[in-house]
Enzyme design. Structure first.
Site, mmCIF file in Angstrom:
data_model
loop_
_atom_site.group_PDB
_atom_site.id
_atom_site.type_symbol
_atom_site.label_atom_id
_atom_site.label_comp_id
_atom_site.label_asym_id
_atom_site.label_seq_id
_atom_site.Cartn_x
_atom_site.Cartn_y
_atom_site.Cartn_z
ATOM 1 N N CYS A 71 12.009 2.800 55.667
ATOM 2 C CA CYS A 71 12.030 3.929 54.744
ATOM 3 C C CYS A 71 12.219 5.214 55.551
ATOM 4 C CB CYS A 71 10.699 3.971 53.994
ATOM 5 S SG CYS A 71 10.503 5.419 52.953
ATOM 6 N N CYS A 185 18.638 6.804 52.918
ATOM 7 C CA CYS A 185 17.517 6.202 52.178
ATOM 8 C C CYS A 185 17.853 4.726 52.040
ATOM 9 C CB CYS A 185 17.391 6.853 50.804
ATOM 10 S SG CYS A 185 16.261 5.992 49.672
HETATM 11 N N1 DGL Z 1 13.595 3.940 50.524
HETATM 12 C C1 DGL Z 1 13.046 5.184 50.864
HETATM 13 C C2 DGL Z 1 13.806 5.888 51.976
HETATM 14 O O1 DGL Z 1 14.450 5.249 52.788
HETATM 15 C C3 DGL Z 1 12.481 6.142 49.875
HETATM 16 C C4 DGL Z 1 12.671 6.132 48.422
HETATM 17 C C5 DGL Z 1 11.566 6.895 47.725
HETATM 18 O O2 DGL Z 1 10.469 6.349 47.663
HETATM 19 O O3 DGL Z 1 11.785 8.032 47.284
HETATM 20 O O4 DGL Z 1 13.750 7.089 52.104
#
Ligand code: DGL
Length: 274
Positions: A71, A185
């Site tokens: 993430c 993301c």
């Molecule tokens: N998948 C996450 C990222 O790489 C975040 C998505 C979220 O929770 O807003 O930033």
């Protein structure tokens, strides 16, 4: 021992599938913090507290040899805190600004990410260090991770809403155009085919999942040098936890479709957003 992969929801599955390809004999424990989703608009101190709480819980529960923060919103904030709080090696996920800066022909790239990632000091430091001679257009999306969650769980996409989120990535100015969009993301690679259909001109969409998996493999091999013997045992089943537990049946089905066996997260005291 197992490899832990954590994200705010199902986005980290884009990283998990690449990790499986490079570490086929490792057991993976996937934690989807859908109870805290989306991370993009959390205040920084509260998010750090929640993530330290989650890692404390899962590093105590399982014998973890390597942890991957799948993430960007979390990694651009928390890696120093995790490395000082725990002994296991951590691998993070940060926007692929360096490879984009090396590859661009037009000198115009866009970074598409959550508001959290876009506003982090760490993201600015990546630009200062690797991209100070090109135009970097930062695009904060409040809706894209939600659209990706919905798409993965229900196979439906609102193309107008998707276009509104990606439209600011495309700049055509003084005879030059954006030629690279960094997917900052881990949820976004799931939508990349839909994004391609809407793009006003072809661009390179950089998905860093494979690079993260290769980095994780290299950290693993440095920490646990291979002994030359090839294991013939198949690894135990990969496990998954969703912090919402029963509240999200579609996400549960999706994780099972990825070959993960769901386990209850149970009652764990974690920081909430308010
Ligand atoms: N998948 C996450 C990222 O790489 C975040 C998505 C979220 O929770 O807003 O930033």
């Amino acid at each position: 021992m197992s490899v832990l992969v954590l994200d705010s929801g199902v986005g980290g599955l884009t990283v998990l599938r690449e990790v499986r390809a490079v570490m086929p004999t490792e057991q993976i424990v996937y934690v989807g913090d859908d109870g805290g989703f989306p991370y993009g608009q959390w205040p920084e101190d509260a998010l750090v507290e929640r993530l330290v709480g989650l890692f404390t819980h899962y590093l105590n529960k399982h014998d973890i040899k390597l942890a991957i923060v799948a993430c960007n919103t979390a990694s651009t904030l928390i890696m120093p805190s995790l490395r000082s709080a725990f002994d296991v090696p951590f691998v993070g996920t940060v926007p692929a600004i360096k490879p984009a800066a090396e590859r661009t022909d037009s000198g115009m790239i866009s970074v598409l990410a959550t508001p959290g990632t876009i506003n982090r000091r760490y993201t600015q430091s990546l630009i200062d260090e690797h991209a100070n001679d090109i135009d970097v257009n930062l695009v904060a999306s409040t809706q894209l991770a939600k659209l990706a969650e919905h798409y993965m769980q229900h196979r439906e996409i609102d193309s107008d809403a998707l276009w509104q989120e990606i439209k600011p990535c495309f700049i055509d100015w003084a005879g030059k155009r954006t030629d690279i969009v960094v997917l900052g993301c881990t949820h976004y690679p799931f939508l990349v085919n839909e994004m391609r259909k809407l793009a006003p001109w072809p661009v390179d969409w950089i998905d860093p999942s494979e690079a993260i998996a290769l980095r994780a493999l290299s950290v693993m091999e440095q920490t646990y040098p291979p002994n030359g013997q090839v294991s013939t045992e198949s690894p135990p089943t990969d496990l998954a936890y969703l912090t919402s537990d029963a509240a999200n049946p579609a996400a549960q089905r999706l994780l099972q479709g990825f070959g993960l066996t769901l386990r209850p997260h149970g009652q764990v005291a974690l920081r909430s957003i308010s």
